[in-house]
Design a protein around this motif. Sequence first.
Motif, PDB file in Angstrom:
ATOM      1  N   MET B   2       0.828  -1.214   0.000  1.00 49.72           N
ATOM      2  CA  MET B   2       0.000   0.000   0.000  1.00 49.72           C
ATOM      3  C   MET B   2       0.866   1.269   0.000  1.00 49.72           C
ATOM      4  O   MET B   2       1.946   1.268   0.597  1.00 49.72           O
ATOM      5  CB  MET B   2      -0.834  -0.066   1.272  1.00 49.72           C
ATOM      6  N   GLN B   4       2.515   4.639   1.097  1.00 46.67           N
ATOM      7  CA  GLN B   4       2.763   5.095   2.464  1.00 46.67           C
ATOM      8  C   GLN B   4       2.828   6.605   2.578  1.00 46.67           C
ATOM      9  O   GLN B   4       2.475   7.159   3.618  1.00 46.67           O
ATOM     10  CB  GLN B   4       4.069   4.475   2.962  1.00 46.67           C
ATOM     11  N   VAL B  24      -0.145   8.200   4.319  1.00 49.61           N
ATOM     12  CA  VAL B  24      -1.413   7.596   3.887  1.00 49.61           C
ATOM     13  C   VAL B  24      -2.108   6.836   5.023  1.00 49.61           C
ATOM     14  O   VAL B  24      -3.314   6.995   5.227  1.00 49.61           O
ATOM     15  CB  VAL B  24      -1.166   6.671   2.673  1.00 49.61           C
ATOM     16  N   LEU B  25      -1.347   6.034   5.769  1.00 48.24           N
ATOM     17  CA  LEU B  25      -1.978   5.169   6.775  1.00 48.24           C
ATOM     18  C   LEU B  25      -2.763   5.974   7.827  1.00 48.24           C
ATOM     19  O   LEU B  25      -3.935   5.657   8.080  1.00 48.24           O
ATOM     20  CB  LEU B  25      -0.924   4.270   7.420  1.00 48.24           C
ATOM     21  N   VAL B  28      -5.926   7.230   6.249  1.00 51.18           N
ATOM     22  CA  VAL B  28      -6.898   6.144   6.046  1.00 51.18           C
ATOM     23  C   VAL B  28      -7.575   5.799   7.371  1.00 51.18           C
ATOM     24  O   VAL B  28      -8.792   5.574   7.425  1.00 51.18           O
ATOM     25  CB  VAL B  28      -6.188   4.898   5.446  1.00 51.18           C
ATOM     26  N   LEU B  29      -6.796   5.788   8.451  1.00 55.55           N
ATOM     27  CA  LEU B  29      -7.379   5.466   9.762  1.00 55.55           C
ATOM     28  C   LEU B  29      -8.396   6.525  10.178  1.00 55.55           C
ATOM     29  O   LEU B  29      -9.471   6.201  10.683  1.00 55.55           O
ATOM     30  CB  LEU B  29      -6.267   5.351  10.819  1.00 55.55           C
ATOM     31  N   SER B  32     -11.485   6.076   8.146  1.00 51.53           N
ATOM     32  CA  SER B  32     -11.951   4.687   8.042  1.00 51.53           C
ATOM     33  C   SER B  32     -13.484   4.533   8.105  1.00 51.53           C
ATOM     34  O   SER B  32     -14.031   3.697   7.377  1.00 51.53           O
ATOM     35  CB  SER B  32     -11.267   3.806   9.076  1.00 51.53           C
ATOM     36  N   SER B  65      -2.464  -0.859  -4.414  1.00 47.84           N
ATOM     37  CA  SER B  65      -1.109  -1.321  -4.083  1.00 47.84           C
ATOM     38  C   SER B  65      -0.123  -1.118  -5.231  1.00 47.84           C
ATOM     39  O   SER B  65       1.089  -1.225  -5.028  1.00 47.84           O
ATOM     40  CB  SER B  65      -1.134  -2.784  -3.634  1.00 47.84           C
TER      41      SER B  65
END
Lengths: 140, 86
Positions: B2, B4, B24-25, B28-29, B32, B65
């Motif tokens: 994915m 980052q 990104v993470l 995204v969280l 969510s 991805s």
Amino acid sequence: MNEQRKDILDMLAEGKITAEEAEQLIAALERDQPPAAASLDARPKGKAKYLRVVVDTLENGEPGRVNVRVPLQLLRAGVRLAALIPPQALGKANAELNKSGVPFDLTQLKPEQLETLVEHLDEMTVEVDQPDAKVRVFCE
Amino acid sequence: MMPQLVTARVKRPDGRPIRIWVPVLPVVLVFSPVLVLAVLVAAVACLVYRVSAMRALGTGWRIVSALPGTRVDVEQGRTAVLVTIR
């Protein structure tokens, strides 16, 4: 030094052949050599990873540049996405293409054919030269 | 893998650049709940149009991805925009 050339030089050293004969034999040997090594060196063959689109423009005297790098993996994933398009949408797209003078049947396009197309993209280079714009599409 | 980090650099006509780094993470969280809703809506759309939801999900994940390595660089005169995904 390859084996045949060494044999010729050995025969010359032993006096079995004259210098002129040795020269003729070496020349004949070189004529028979395939030029494969030279052509391979000219363009190293590696697995391309990215599709590059480079556009250089000149608008109102101002230079412009678009430089896009897209992973080929993304193209492969996009091709798989095309396989998910419902048949009714493909029918509509076909009708619109026909109306625009492009008689192309999208339903005949199979994912594996598109995969093969993407696989061979690394051998493709497109160059468009105009006085005010230059476009290059290639893989690296 | 994915993405980052998404980096954006904008060069304004006055020459002053703006740089933005988006991890990104964490984004995204934070989003969510919206993402879950979007996946549900996509699943319903798949059912309506008779497309395999699992296949669509798999393809969507493959696209996400495959994004790292993408780079878009646009320059026009003294203005420039560069977006990279790592």
